[in-house]
Design an enzyme around this catalytic site. Structure first.
Site, PDB file in Angstrom:
ATOM      1  N   ILE A  91      12.759 -51.847 103.701  1.00 41.84           N
ATOM      2  CA  ILE A  91      12.654 -50.532 104.359  1.00 41.84           C
ATOM      3  C   ILE A  91      11.365 -49.868 103.894  1.00 41.84           C
ATOM      4  CG2 ILE A  91      13.746 -48.288 104.765  1.00 41.84           C
ATOM      5  CD1 ILE A  91      16.413 -49.506 103.890  1.00 41.84           C
ATOM      6  N   THR A  92      10.464 -49.596 104.823  1.00 38.68           N
ATOM      7  CA  THR A  92       9.238 -48.891 104.431  1.00 38.68           C
ATOM      8  C   THR A  92       9.543 -47.399 104.301  1.00 38.68           C
ATOM      9  OG1 THR A  92       8.428 -48.427 106.676  1.00 38.68           O
ATOM     10  CG2 THR A  92       7.859 -50.584 105.742  1.00 38.68           C
ATOM     11  N   GLY A  93       8.841 -46.752 103.378  1.00 37.24           N
ATOM     12  CA  GLY A  93       9.027 -45.307 103.206  1.00 37.24           C
ATOM     13  C   GLY A  93      10.452 -44.956 102.814  1.00 37.24           C
ATOM     14  N   ALA A  94      11.002 -45.716 101.857  1.00 38.14           N
ATOM     15  CA  ALA A  94      12.393 -45.463 101.445  1.00 38.14           C
ATOM     16  C   ALA A  94      12.470 -44.487 100.281  1.00 38.14           C
ATOM     17  CB  ALA A  94      13.065 -46.784 101.086  1.00 38.14           C
ATOM     18  N   SER A  96      12.099 -41.261 100.475  1.00 37.56           N
ATOM     19  CA  SER A  96      12.652 -39.948 100.831  1.00 37.56           C
ATOM     20  C   SER A  96      13.279 -39.989 102.217  1.00 37.56           C
ATOM     21  CB  SER A  96      11.574 -38.848 100.759  1.00 37.56           C
ATOM     22  OG  SER A  96      10.692 -38.952 101.849  1.00 37.56           O
ATOM     23  N   GLY A  97      13.911 -38.894 102.579  1.00 42.19           N
ATOM     24  CA  GLY A  97      14.410 -38.692 103.944  1.00 42.19           C
ATOM     25  C   GLY A  97      15.258 -39.817 104.496  1.00 42.19           C
ATOM     26  N   TYR A 274       0.628 -37.678 115.845  1.00 38.57           N
ATOM     27  CA  TYR A 274       1.943 -38.179 115.392  1.00 38.57           C
ATOM     28  C   TYR A 274       2.784 -38.642 116.585  1.00 38.57           C
ATOM     29  CZ  TYR A 274       6.821 -38.075 113.845  1.00 38.57           C
ATOM     30  OH  TYR A 274       8.139 -38.397 113.616  1.00 38.57           O
TER      31      TYR A 274
HETATM   32  P1  NDP Z   1       9.872 -38.312 105.043  1.00 39.72           P
HETATM   33  O1  NDP Z   1       8.561 -37.651 104.867  1.00 39.72           O
HETATM   34  O2  NDP Z   1      11.032 -37.823 104.258  1.00 39.72           O
HETATM   35  O3  NDP Z   1       9.730 -39.869 104.775  1.00 39.72           O
HETATM   36  C1  NDP Z   1       8.579 -40.568 105.132  1.00 39.72           C
HETATM   37  C2  NDP Z   1       8.389 -41.717 104.193  1.00 39.72           C
HETATM   38  O4  NDP Z   1       7.181 -42.403 104.567  1.00 39.72           O
HETATM   39  C3  NDP Z   1       8.213 -41.293 102.744  1.00 39.72           C
HETATM   40  O5  NDP Z   1       8.922 -42.200 101.927  1.00 39.72           O
HETATM   41  C4  NDP Z   1       6.723 -41.441 102.515  1.00 39.72           C
HETATM   42  O6  NDP Z   1       6.360 -41.749 101.189  1.00 39.72           O
HETATM   43  C5  NDP Z   1       6.453 -42.647 103.392  1.00 39.72           C
HETATM   44  N1  NDP Z   1       5.015 -42.816 103.637  1.00 39.72           N
HETATM   45  C6  NDP Z   1       4.144 -41.935 104.138  1.00 39.72           C
HETATM   46  N2  NDP Z   1       2.914 -42.459 104.148  1.00 39.72           N
HETATM   47  C7  NDP Z   1       3.020 -43.722 103.666  1.00 39.72           C
HETATM   48  C8  NDP Z   1       2.101 -44.748 103.414  1.00 39.72           C
HETATM   49  N3  NDP Z   1       0.796 -44.605 103.634  1.00 39.72           N
HETATM   50  N4  NDP Z   1       2.547 -45.915 102.891  1.00 39.72           N
HETATM   51  C9  NDP Z   1       3.865 -46.072 102.636  1.00 39.72           C
HETATM   52  N5  NDP Z   1       4.784 -45.114 102.829  1.00 39.72           N
HETATM   53  C10 NDP Z   1       4.357 -43.950 103.335  1.00 39.72           C
HETATM   54  O7  NDP Z   1      10.187 -38.250 106.622  1.00 39.72           O
HETATM   55  P2  NDP Z   1      11.447 -38.725 107.484  1.00 39.72           P
HETATM   56  O8  NDP Z   1      12.442 -39.366 106.631  1.00 39.72           O
HETATM   57  O9  NDP Z   1      11.819 -37.598 108.350  1.00 39.72           O
HETATM   58  O10 NDP Z   1      10.752 -39.803 108.419  1.00 39.72           O
HETATM   59  C11 NDP Z   1      11.174 -41.141 108.476  1.00 39.72           C
HETATM   60  C12 NDP Z   1      11.013 -41.658 109.885  1.00 39.72           C
HETATM   61  O11 NDP Z   1      11.866 -40.948 110.765  1.00 39.72           O
HETATM   62  C13 NDP Z   1       9.614 -41.528 110.460  1.00 39.72           C
HETATM   63  O12 NDP Z   1       9.289 -42.709 111.156  1.00 39.72           O
HETATM   64  C14 NDP Z   1       9.735 -40.374 111.439  1.00 39.72           C
HETATM   65  O13 NDP Z   1       8.813 -40.493 112.475  1.00 39.72           O
HETATM   66  C15 NDP Z   1      11.153 -40.579 111.929  1.00 39.72           C
HETATM   67  N6  NDP Z   1      11.793 -39.435 112.547  1.00 39.72           N
HETATM   68  C16 NDP Z   1      12.040 -38.306 111.811  1.00 39.72           C
HETATM   69  C17 NDP Z   1      12.661 -37.238 112.415  1.00 39.72           C
HETATM   70  C18 NDP Z   1      12.964 -36.000 111.686  1.00 39.72           C
HETATM   71  O14 NDP Z   1      13.490 -35.078 112.321  1.00 39.72           O
HETATM   72  N7  NDP Z   1      12.676 -35.888 110.395  1.00 39.72           N
HETATM   73  C19 NDP Z   1      13.063 -37.295 113.819  1.00 39.72           C
HETATM   74  C20 NDP Z   1      12.754 -38.530 114.467  1.00 39.72           C
HETATM   75  C21 NDP Z   1      12.157 -39.564 113.843  1.00 39.72           C
HETATM   76  P3  NDP Z   1       6.210 -40.599 100.059  1.00 39.72           P
HETATM   77  O15 NDP Z   1       7.610 -40.309  99.627  1.00 39.72           O
HETATM   78  O16 NDP Z   1       5.407 -41.290  99.012  1.00 39.72           O
HETATM   79  O17 NDP Z   1       5.526 -39.455 100.696  1.00 39.72           O
HETATM   80 MG1  PMR Z   2      11.557 -29.560 118.674  1.00 36.79          MG
HETATM   81  C1  PMR Z   2      17.000 -30.207 122.460  1.00 36.79           C
HETATM   82  C2  PMR Z   2      15.914 -29.686 122.024  1.00 36.79           C
HETATM   83  C3  PMR Z   2      15.052 -30.150 120.915  1.00 36.79           C
HETATM   84  C4  PMR Z   2      15.183 -31.196 120.046  1.00 36.79           C
HETATM   85  C5  PMR Z   2      16.288 -32.208 119.962  1.00 36.79           C
HETATM   86  C6  PMR Z   2      14.034 -31.192 119.194  1.00 36.79           C
HETATM   87  C7  PMR Z   2      13.770 -32.137 118.209  1.00 36.79           C
HETATM   88  N1  PMR Z   2      13.248 -30.104 119.544  1.00 36.79           N
HETATM   89  C8  PMR Z   2      13.848 -29.451 120.598  1.00 36.79           C
HETATM   90  C9  PMR Z   2      13.397 -28.334 121.261  1.00 36.79           C
HETATM   91  C10 PMR Z   2      12.304 -27.561 120.895  1.00 36.79           C
HETATM   92  N2  PMR Z   2      11.469 -27.836 119.852  1.00 36.79           N
HETATM   93  C11 PMR Z   2      11.868 -26.337 121.535  1.00 36.79           C
HETATM   94  C12 PMR Z   2      12.544 -25.699 122.734  1.00 36.79           C
HETATM   95  C13 PMR Z   2      10.768 -25.914 120.859  1.00 36.79           C
HETATM   96  C14 PMR Z   2       9.907 -24.685 121.158  1.00 36.79           C
HETATM   97  C15 PMR Z   2      10.362 -23.523 120.431  1.00 36.79           C
HETATM   98  C16 PMR Z   2      10.517 -26.841 119.798  1.00 36.79           C
HETATM   99  C17 PMR Z   2       9.489 -26.738 118.879  1.00 36.79           C
HETATM  100  C18 PMR Z   2       9.214 -27.723 117.931  1.00 36.79           C
HETATM  101  C19 PMR Z   2       8.104 -27.745 117.016  1.00 36.79           C
HETATM  102  C20 PMR Z   2       7.045 -26.719 116.833  1.00 36.79           C
HETATM  103  N3  PMR Z   2       9.955 -28.878 117.744  1.00 36.79           N
HETATM  104  C21 PMR Z   2       9.354 -29.597 116.800  1.00 36.79           C
HETATM  105  C22 PMR Z   2       8.240 -28.944 116.339  1.00 36.79           C
HETATM  106  C23 PMR Z   2       7.637 -29.773 115.345  1.00 36.79           C
HETATM  107  O1  PMR Z   2       6.627 -29.563 114.689  1.00 36.79           O
HETATM  108  C24 PMR Z   2       8.422 -31.053 115.243  1.00 36.79           C
HETATM  109  C25 PMR Z   2       7.574 -32.140 115.785  1.00 36.79           C
HETATM  110  O2  PMR Z   2       7.196 -32.158 116.913  1.00 36.79           O
HETATM  111  O3  PMR Z   2       7.283 -33.115 114.949  1.00 36.79           O
HETATM  112  C26 PMR Z   2       6.511 -34.136 115.545  1.00 36.79           C
HETATM  113  C27 PMR Z   2       9.598 -30.816 116.190  1.00 36.79           C
HETATM  114  C28 PMR Z   2      10.709 -31.571 116.462  1.00 36.79           C
HETATM  115  N4  PMR Z   2      11.631 -31.215 117.415  1.00 36.79           N
HETATM  116  C29 PMR Z   2      12.641 -32.142 117.437  1.00 36.79           C
HETATM  117  C30 PMR Z   2      12.346 -33.133 116.465  1.00 36.79           C
HETATM  118  C31 PMR Z   2      13.201 -34.341 116.170  1.00 36.79           C
HETATM  119  C32 PMR Z   2      11.171 -32.795 115.889  1.00 36.79           C
HETATM  120  C33 PMR Z   2      10.523 -33.520 114.752  1.00 36.79           C
HETATM  121  C34 PMR Z   2      10.177 -34.735 114.460  1.00 36.79           C
HETATM  122  C35 PMR Z   2       9.928 -35.970 115.204  1.00 36.79           C
HETATM  123  O4  PMR Z   2       9.873 -36.092 116.377  1.00 36.79           O
HETATM  124  O5  PMR Z   2       9.806 -36.916 114.507  1.00 36.79           O
END
Ligand code: NDP
Ligand code: PMR
Length: 399
Positions: A91-94, A96-97, A274
């Site tokens: 698992i890459t990036g394990a 956190s999160g 991103y």
């Molecule tokens: P986190 O920031 O908690 O986790 C990201 C992980 O990636 C960390 O372990 C970080 O390491 C690692 N990482 C970053 N850069 C590198 C690098 N250069 N080499 C190796 N590892 C690296 O974020 P999330 O858990 O939220 O994100 C995990 C995945 O989920 C991502 O692919 C994200 O796009 C996806 N995702 C997240 C959503 C969300 O709402 N959070 C929604 C949809 C998808 P370190 O701990 O050292 O910083």
């Molecule tokens: Mg979003 C059903 C509505 C929905 C969901 C499931 C997400 C998920 N978001 C929704 C709606 C909205 N967002 C709306 C209406 C707005 C305007 C107010 C909004 C805004 C917003 C911002 C500024 N949302 C965001 C951001 C971010 O900076 C996050 C992002 O785009 O990261 C790339 C984000 C996100 N919204 C989500 C999810 C899952 C993210 C974050 C991460 C990702 O895609 O990995």
């Protein structure tokens, strides 16, 4: 200093390479001892020895070489009962999160040896410890996806561990929404696409051979996607929207010098970079499926795990966003999911027998039941997928 040194340690480990045996030891017992039970423990103990070596190196003791044997069977027989051997998942990036929560969920089943492929060795060890993941279930190996040399080094180290590769999870990502100027990987690619897509592209291309060699019944390559890269959703329509355009920036190497740092050749925008990287992730998964599923039987999948609004992904965002984003997602969009729940979801994609369909993008409904979701037009465009693949292989030195 200590942190930096530790981060370099696993790459410096030296463990002799062993040929991967393909002999089948299915159900073999000798004097009542199951061969397969013995072999089954080999990978775990090889990893444990490697982990102990890492720790010794922390105290400046040179790591000695360790002989390892590759488990070459997928069934272990004890008391006449067949049980599946432990799987090995990278698992890459394990650290956190989502990645950490997935490691925890898999560790709790006792069925997996987990390789946490992380850029910060000590952070990962501490995270595993504070998440309560028992030592025997995981090993941290160094991987910095923003350096292609590091990716290649990781693959070498992994192979030397002698472990099979049964599942690879490309999870790590960076999100730089407030950056005014682009920053770059070691090879000079814009950091978000360079790390989230190109680093994983090289990693998964190199490790495909290892997945092919695994005798595990369900081999999988999972690349984490997201709703925000899909413009067929409300979330995907929040500006700036993902759009790869004609990929002139990717063709030019995302260097920001003679070409743009953005895939579509436009002005730098960290949030868009991103989202574009997530489109590349989802297209890559489908291209893998088209090229290799039939031949290898490997399951290729992507997913949107839900909005995990509390993770480190938002660390670069402004404090007000970090404060309001979780309640906004919890009470307004209702898209919020806890880290624990998201980890269970990704763990299902890793190990559930019902989720073996390939070429699929999984999502979960309000009752947390998985379903096969529709990707946007761009994220399911096979021509774009082929182009992302071909341009990416040039950039990472595979073509
Ligand atoms: P986190 O920031 O908690 O986790 C990201 C992980 O990636 C960390 O372990 C970080 O390491 C690692 N990482 C970053 N850069 C590198 C690098 N250069 N080499 C190796 N590892 C690296 O974020 P999330 O858990 O939220 O994100 C995990 C995945 O989920 C991502 O692919 C994200 O796009 C996806 N995702 C997240 C959503 C969300 O709402 N959070 C929604 C949809 C998808 P370190 O701990 O050292 O910083
Ligand atoms: Mg979003 C059903 C509505 C929905 C969901 C499931 C997400 C998920 N978001 C929704 C709606 C909205 N967002 C709306 C209406 C707005 C305007 C107010 C909004 C805004 C917003 C911002 C500024 N949302 C965001 C951001 C971010 O900076 C996050 C992002 O785009 O990261 C790339 C984000 C996100 N919204 C989500 C999810 C899952 C993210 C974050 C991460 C990702 O895609 O990995």
């Amino acid at each position: 200093m200590a942190l930096q040194a530790a981060a370099l340690l696993p790459s410096a480990l030296s463990i002799p390479k062993e040929g991967k045996s393909s002999a089948s030891l299915k159900d073999t017992t000798f004097l009542g001892i199951s061969f397969s039970d013995h072999v089954r423990t080999e990978c775990s103990s090889a990893l444990r020895i490697k982990k102990e070596s890492n720790q010794r190196k922390l105290f400046h003791v040179r790591a000695q070489s360790v002989a390892t044997t590759t488990p070459a069977i997928n069934w272990a027989a004890s008391d006449g009962k067949k049980t599946l051997r432990k799987g090995t998942v990278v698992i890459t990036g394990a650290s956190s999160g989502l990645g950490l929560a997935t490691a925890k969920a898999l560790a709790e089943t006792g069925k997996w040896d987990i390789i946490m492929a992380c850029r910060d060795f000590l952070k990962a060890e501490r995270a595993a410890k504070s998440a309560g993941i028992a030592k025997e279930h995981y090993t941290v190996m160094h991987l910095d996806l923003s350096s292609l040399d590091s990716v290649r080094q990781f693959v070498d180290n992994f192979r030397r561990s002698g472990c099979p590769l049964d599942v690879l999870v490309c999870n790590a990502a960076v999100y730089l929404p407030t950056a005014k100027e682009p920053t770059f990987t070691a090879e000079g690619f814009e950091l978000s696409v360079g790390t989230n897509h190109l680093g994983h592209f090289l990693l998964s291309r190199l490790l495909l051979d290892d997945l092919k060699q695994s005798d595990y019944p369900s081999k999988r390559l999972i690349i984490v996607g997201s709703i925000t890269g899909n413009t067929n959703t409300l979330a995907g329509n929040v500006p700036p929207k993902a759009n790869l355009g004609d990929m002139r920036g990717l063709a030019g190497g995302l260097s920001g010098l003679n070409s743009s740092a953005m895939v579509d050749g436009g002005e730098f925008d960290g949030a868009k970079a991103y989202k574009d990287s997530k489109v590349c992730n989802m297209l890559t998964m489908q291209e893998f499926h088209r090229r290799y599923h039939e031949e290898t039987g490997i399951t290729f999948a992507s997913l949107y795990p839900g909005c995990i609004a509390t993770t480190g992904l938002f660390r670069e965002h402004i404090p007000l966003f970090r404060l309001l984003f979780p309640p906004f997602q919890k009470y307004i969009t209702k898209g919020f999911v806890s880290e624990e729940e998201s980890g269970k979801r990704l763990a299902q994609v890793v190990s559930e027998p019902s989720l073996t369909k390939s070429g699929v993008y999984w999502s979960w409904n309000k009752d947390s039941a998985s379903f096969q979701n529709q990707l946007s037009q761009e994220a399911s465009d096979s021509e774009k997928a082929r182009k992302v693949w071909e341009l990416s292989e040039k950039l990472v030195g595979l073509a």
